[in-house]
Write an enzyme that holds these catalytic residues in place. Structure first.
Site, PDB file in Angstrom:
ATOM      1  N   PRO A  39       0.811  -1.223   0.000  1.00  0.00           N
ATOM      2  CA  PRO A  39       0.000   0.000   0.000  1.00  0.00           C
ATOM      3  C   PRO A  39       0.839   1.264   0.000  1.00  0.00           C
ATOM      4  CG  PRO A  39      -0.963  -1.599   1.453  1.00  0.00           C
ATOM      5  CD  PRO A  39       0.354  -2.186   0.995  1.00  0.00           C
ATOM      6  N   CYS A  40       0.419   2.194  -0.842  1.00  0.00           N
ATOM      7  CA  CYS A  40       1.236   3.382  -1.078  1.00  0.00           C
ATOM      8  C   CYS A  40       0.664   4.642  -0.452  1.00  0.00           C
ATOM      9  CB  CYS A  40       1.409   3.602  -2.576  1.00  0.00           C
ATOM     10  SG  CYS A  40      -0.148   3.917  -3.451  1.00  0.00           S
ATOM     11  N   GLN A  41      -0.573   4.601   0.042  1.00  0.00           N
ATOM     12  CA  GLN A  41      -1.207   5.843   0.478  1.00  0.00           C
ATOM     13  C   GLN A  41      -0.407   6.557   1.562  1.00  0.00           C
ATOM     14  OE1 GLN A  41      -2.657   2.895   0.103  1.00  0.00           O
ATOM     15  NE2 GLN A  41      -4.836   3.049  -0.381  1.00  0.00           N
ATOM     16  N   PHE A  83       2.712   6.875   1.898  1.00  0.00           N
ATOM     17  CA  PHE A  83       3.937   7.523   1.432  1.00  0.00           C
ATOM     18  C   PHE A  83       3.684   8.495   0.286  1.00  0.00           C
ATOM     19  CE2 PHE A  83       5.186   3.085   2.621  1.00  0.00           C
ATOM     20  CZ  PHE A  83       5.722   3.416   3.848  1.00  0.00           C
TER      21      PHE A  83
END
Length: 326
Positions: A71-73, A75
């Site tokens: 999951p990238c949210q 960063f």
């Protein structure tokens, strides 16, 4: 070579590896809507092991290779940027590291947003690299743009490649690919025949006209002039209109609003087209056309990995370790 697909989404990473002849033995995905699309693509043969933070590695089959878009949210520059301090999504990297170490896999490719590089002045990336090094892997990372890999989408992502240290000597080096030989043009992707035009009588058309009159766009654009260039891409996700020729901006899960000109009419980007822009072959996109709601596909492709990028990274890795002749 066998692999598992973690934070699998709709399987962009999986297709990239399967294109090189690898075999998937299972996947992990908690989004039930994404799993429906994934099953439409790949069938029901492999087990979904669910939340990777709850997986007992002993319950997993043996496999050689991990691919994962964690999951990238946390960063991302459009997220809250709380990074590793986030209780759930930011800690996924630790769950992945636990599985990597327990299964003693040979190689992995992990993907995240470009924002990971500079988050917390680089400290977050440093922690991630130290973690993966501490469990026995040589780590390489780079930022690649999907636009350089045969799809007309501007999409910068950071990719981490890991190779188990005991499999290579101290002179081993891996180099990221710079580009792909594939070349898909914008006109090859914007081909959906669904009726997604903005009629002048619809509220959405009036909304766009109002948008052109806001303080950022007023007296700059004329709608009739905008309609003159075929396949001109219009991004309304910012307050000011962004215009692109021969490419589209980054597809994102929660921010749609990409329009383009076709036959001198305004048209919405479809989920089918977004799959093609992420490198999903038409044979996959056709499997979900008119089966998965357009809004769902747009969300899912915004979260997906670009097929071509994963394929080229894995190809370079296989060449470096001598397990694939080409």
């Amino acid at each position: 070579m066998t692999f598992m697909d973690f934070c699998a989404g709709i399987g962009g990473g999986r297709i990239g590896l399967e294109n090189l002849g690898m075999s998937c033995v299972g996947f992990s995905e908690i989004d039930k809507d994404a799993e429906v699309t994934y099953r439409n693509f790949f069938g029901n043969d492999e087990e979904n092991f669910g939340d990777l933070m709850k997986i007992n590695p002993k319950d997993l089959p043996d496999f050689d290779f991990m691919v994962g878009g964690f999951p990238c949210q946390t960063f991302s520059i459009i997220g809250n940027r709380c990074g590793l301090s986030c209780d759930e999504k930011g800690k996924i990297i630790y769950g992945l590291a636990k599985i990597i170490e327990a299964k003693n896999i040979k190689y992995f490719i992990l993907e995240n947003v470009k924002g990971l590089i500079n988050h917390d002045k680089g400290n977050t990336l440093k922690i991630v690299l130290e973690l993966l090094d501490s469990i026995g892997y040589k780590i390489y990372y780079d930022v690649l743009n999907s636009l350089d890999f045969g799809v007309p989408q501007m999409r910068e992502r950071v990719y981490l490649v890991g190779v188990r240290k005991d499999l290579v000597d101290e002179n081993f080096q891996f180099e990221f690919p710079k580009k792909s030989n594939k070349s898909l043009q914008l006109e090859d992707c914007l081909v959906d025949d669904a009726e997604l035009f903005l009629s002048e009588k619809t509220p959405s058309y009036q909304t766009f006209l109002n948008y052109l009159q806001n303080k950022y766009n007023k007296d700059i654009y004329c709608i009739d002039a905008l309609k003159e260039e075929e396949l001109r891409v219009l991004d309304t996700r910012q307050s000011d209109l962004r215009i692109y020729i021969n490419k589209v901006p980054t597809l994102r899960r929660g921010r749609h609003g990409i329009l383009y000109i076709k036959n001198k009419k305004l048209r919405k980007l479809s989920g089918y087209e977004s799959l093609l822009l992420q490198g999903f072959p038409k044979k996959y996109a056709n499997l979900v056309k008119n089966k998965i709601p357009n809004s769902k596909l747009l969300q899912q492709t915004g979260n997906a990995m670009t097929v071509n990028v994963i394929e080229e990274i894995a190809r370079n890795l296989m060449r470096a370790i001598g397990e694939k002749d080409d």
